[in-house]
Design a protein around this motif. Structure first.
Motif, PDB file in Angstrom:
ATOM      1  N   ALA A  92       0.723  -0.883  -0.083  1.00  0.00           N
ATOM      2  CA  ALA A  92      -0.341   0.284  -0.260  1.00  0.00           C
ATOM      3  C   ALA A  92       0.797   1.756  -0.065  1.00  0.00           C
ATOM      4  O   ALA A  92       0.265   2.355  -0.137  1.00  0.00           O
ATOM      5  CB  ALA A  92      -0.594  -0.013   1.027  1.00  0.00           C
ATOM      6  N   LEU A  93       2.558   1.255   0.582  1.00  0.00           N
ATOM      7  CA  LEU A  93       3.376   2.596   0.211  1.00  0.00           C
ATOM      8  C   LEU A  93       4.326   2.655  -0.740  1.00  0.00           C
ATOM      9  O   LEU A  93       4.659   1.449  -1.156  1.00  0.00           O
ATOM     10  CB  LEU A  93       3.231   2.582   1.709  1.00  0.00           C
ATOM     11  CG  LEU A  93       2.855   2.710   3.145  1.00  0.00           C
ATOM     12  CD1 LEU A  93       3.527   2.234   4.817  1.00  0.00           C
ATOM     13  CD2 LEU A  93       1.593   3.673   3.053  1.00  0.00           C
ATOM     14  N   GLU A  94       4.263   3.734  -1.128  1.00  0.00           N
ATOM     15  CA  GLU A  94       5.451   3.773  -2.112  1.00  0.00           C
ATOM     16  C   GLU A  94       5.621   5.324  -1.215  1.00  0.00           C
ATOM     17  O   GLU A  94       4.992   5.942  -1.028  1.00  0.00           O
ATOM     18  CB  GLU A  94       5.329   4.762  -3.154  1.00  0.00           C
ATOM     19  CG  GLU A  94       4.360   3.287  -3.913  1.00  0.00           C
ATOM     20  CD  GLU A  94       3.899   3.697  -5.177  1.00  0.00           C
ATOM     21  OE1 GLU A  94       4.652   4.901  -6.175  1.00  0.00           O
ATOM     22  OE2 GLU A  94       3.026   3.247  -5.795  1.00  0.00           O
ATOM     23  N   VAL A  95       6.964   5.375  -1.359  1.00  0.00           N
ATOM     24  CA  VAL A  95       8.672   6.669  -0.173  1.00  0.00           C
ATOM     25  C   VAL A  95       9.041   6.572  -1.764  1.00  0.00           C
ATOM     26  O   VAL A  95       9.877   6.572  -2.128  1.00  0.00           O
ATOM     27  CB  VAL A  95       8.516   6.159   0.509  1.00  0.00           C
ATOM     28  CG1 VAL A  95       9.806   4.901   0.360  1.00  0.00           C
ATOM     29  CG2 VAL A  95       9.007   7.618   1.612  1.00  0.00           C
ATOM     30  N   TYR A  96       8.865   8.395  -1.588  1.00  0.00           N
ATOM     31  CA  TYR A  96       9.984   8.941  -2.187  1.00  0.00           C
ATOM     32  C   TYR A  96      10.756   9.601  -1.842  1.00  0.00           C
ATOM     33  O   TYR A  96      10.188  10.693  -1.077  1.00  0.00           O
ATOM     34  CB  TYR A  96       9.680   9.743  -4.349  1.00  0.00           C
ATOM     35  CG  TYR A  96       8.565   8.671  -4.284  1.00  0.00           C
ATOM     36  CD1 TYR A  96       9.127   8.128  -6.169  1.00  0.00           C
ATOM     37  CD2 TYR A  96       7.189   8.459  -4.054  1.00  0.00           C
ATOM     38  CE1 TYR A  96       8.546   7.327  -7.025  1.00  0.00           C
ATOM     39  CE2 TYR A  96       6.765   7.517  -4.987  1.00  0.00           C
ATOM     40  CZ  TYR A  96       7.599   6.793  -5.737  1.00  0.00           C
ATOM     41  OH  TYR A  96       6.236   5.921  -6.958  1.00  0.00           O
ATOM     42  N   PHE A  97      11.941  10.538  -1.894  1.00  0.00           N
ATOM     43  CA  PHE A  97      13.117  10.932  -1.048  1.00  0.00           C
ATOM     44  C   PHE A  97      13.994  11.441  -2.991  1.00  0.00           C
ATOM     45  O   PHE A  97      13.926  11.169  -2.943  1.00  0.00           O
ATOM     46  CB  PHE A  97      14.072  10.363  -0.785  1.00  0.00           C
ATOM     47  CG  PHE A  97      13.612   9.917   0.936  1.00  0.00           C
ATOM     48  CD1 PHE A  97      12.983  10.376   1.473  1.00  0.00           C
ATOM     49  CD2 PHE A  97      14.064   7.683   0.257  1.00  0.00           C
ATOM     50  CE1 PHE A  97      12.847   9.216   2.792  1.00  0.00           C
ATOM     51  CE2 PHE A  97      13.046   7.296   1.516  1.00  0.00           C
ATOM     52  CZ  PHE A  97      12.419   8.155   2.581  1.00  0.00           C
ATOM     53  N   SER A  98      14.047  13.303  -2.298  1.00  0.00           N
ATOM     54  CA  SER A  98      14.752  13.970  -2.677  1.00  0.00           C
ATOM     55  C   SER A  98      16.337  14.044  -2.241  1.00  0.00           C
ATOM     56  O   SER A  98      16.262  14.319  -1.187  1.00  0.00           O
ATOM     57  CB  SER A  98      13.691  15.299  -2.999  1.00  0.00           C
ATOM     58  OG  SER A  98      12.889  15.275  -3.134  1.00  0.00           O
ATOM     59  N   PRO A  99      17.122  14.591  -3.046  1.00  0.00           N
ATOM     60  CA  PRO A  99      17.133  15.025  -3.749  1.00  0.00           C
ATOM     61  C   PRO A  99      17.688  14.120  -5.262  1.00  0.00           C
ATOM     62  O   PRO A  99      17.970  13.239  -4.422  1.00  0.00           O
ATOM     63  CB  PRO A  99      18.376  16.082  -4.208  1.00  0.00           C
ATOM     64  CG  PRO A  99      19.429  15.661  -3.180  1.00  0.00           C
ATOM     65  CD  PRO A  99      18.392  15.011  -2.473  1.00  0.00           C
ATOM     66  N   HIS A 100      16.781  14.514  -6.525  1.00  0.00           N
ATOM     67  CA  HIS A 100      17.412  13.125  -7.286  1.00  0.00           C
ATOM     68  C   HIS A 100      18.076  14.297  -8.589  1.00  0.00           C
ATOM     69  O   HIS A 100      17.829  15.361  -8.326  1.00  0.00           O
ATOM     70  CB  HIS A 100      15.956  12.885  -7.349  1.00  0.00           C
ATOM     71  CG  HIS A 100      15.214  12.759  -7.755  1.00  0.00           C
ATOM     72  ND1 HIS A 100      14.255  13.893  -8.639  1.00  0.00           N
ATOM     73  CD2 HIS A 100      14.188  12.611  -6.813  1.00  0.00           C
ATOM     74  CE1 HIS A 100      13.528  13.748  -8.380  1.00  0.00           C
ATOM     75  NE2 HIS A 100      12.589  13.690  -7.205  1.00  0.00           N
ATOM     76  N   SER A 101      18.233  13.391  -9.763  1.00  0.00           N
ATOM     77  CA  SER A 101      18.868  14.949 -10.875  1.00  0.00           C
ATOM     78  C   SER A 101      17.280  15.143 -11.113  1.00  0.00           C
ATOM     79  O   SER A 101      16.200  14.607 -11.428  1.00  0.00           O
ATOM     80  CB  SER A 101      19.499  13.550 -11.221  1.00  0.00           C
ATOM     81  OG  SER A 101      20.893  13.078 -11.164  1.00  0.00           O
TER      82      SER A 101
END
Length: 189
Positions: A92-101
């Motif tokens: 049920a979960l997705e996680v996105y972190f920054s920074p990325h290009s």
């Protein structure tokens, strides 16, 4: 800081905008993640319009600890490489972190895909919406869009807020900006 608190100051910073805490027991067992838009200040908590979410999920907490360790190593290149895609956490979960290009868009592209997949309506709350792909996905078909944004329609003609308002108003002249002080009619869910 108080006893038992070690704070590391980063030297090679890409704007540090993540806000989270990982809570764990003395034996190291991960308990929860607190995250959201809230700065951990009196103003961020008491006077600004922010949100905080607490997830009691050990797998998600593990993802946040991994991000913390990458940040602690102070390696922006490593962060950009690690953040080229999001991480699935369970079903049920997705996680996105920054920074990325800047050419990598894992989070914005995922949001655009989710918006395109909506079947009833789309609701959003944001400070500004400026990404053309995300804006197009919000306006992709005849589904209604309900949003809250700061300073709606005060940007240039290409600002996301103005594009969403103009598209909605062209399709339905009832679409309008509503002052915060006015009564807002309910929207269909």
């Amino acid at each position: 800081m108080g006893a038992g608190v070690t704070v590391h100051q980063r030297e090679h910073v890409s704007i540090s905008h993540n806000k989270y805490m990982v809570l764990k027991q003395a034996d190291g067992t991960l308990l929860a993640v607190l995250t959201g838009s809230t700065n951990f200040t009196n103003g961020g908590i008491s006077t600004q319009s922010n949100q905080s979410v607490i997830f009691r999920n050990q797998e998600l907490a593990k993802a946040y600890v991994s991000d913390f360790e990458r940040v602690l190593r102070n390696a922006n290149l490593g962060l950009r490489e690690a953040n080229q895609q999001g991480a699935k956490v369970g079903e049920a979960l997705e996680v996105y972190f920054s920074p990325h290009s800047s050419s990598d868009r894992p989070d914005l592209d995922r949001l655009a895909d989710l918006a395109k997949g909506a079947t009833s309506n789309r609701i959003f709350m944001t400070f500004r919406m400026t990404d053309p792909t995300l804006i197009e996905s919000m306006l992709d078909d005849s589904l209604p869009v309900f949003g809250v944004a700061d300073r709606v329609c005060q940007g240039n003609d290409q600002s996301g807020d103005r594009l969403i308002y103009t598209e909605a108003h062209t399709a339905d002249p009832r679409a309008r900006t509503v002052p915060r002080s006015s009564s807002v009619p309910p929207y269909p869910m």
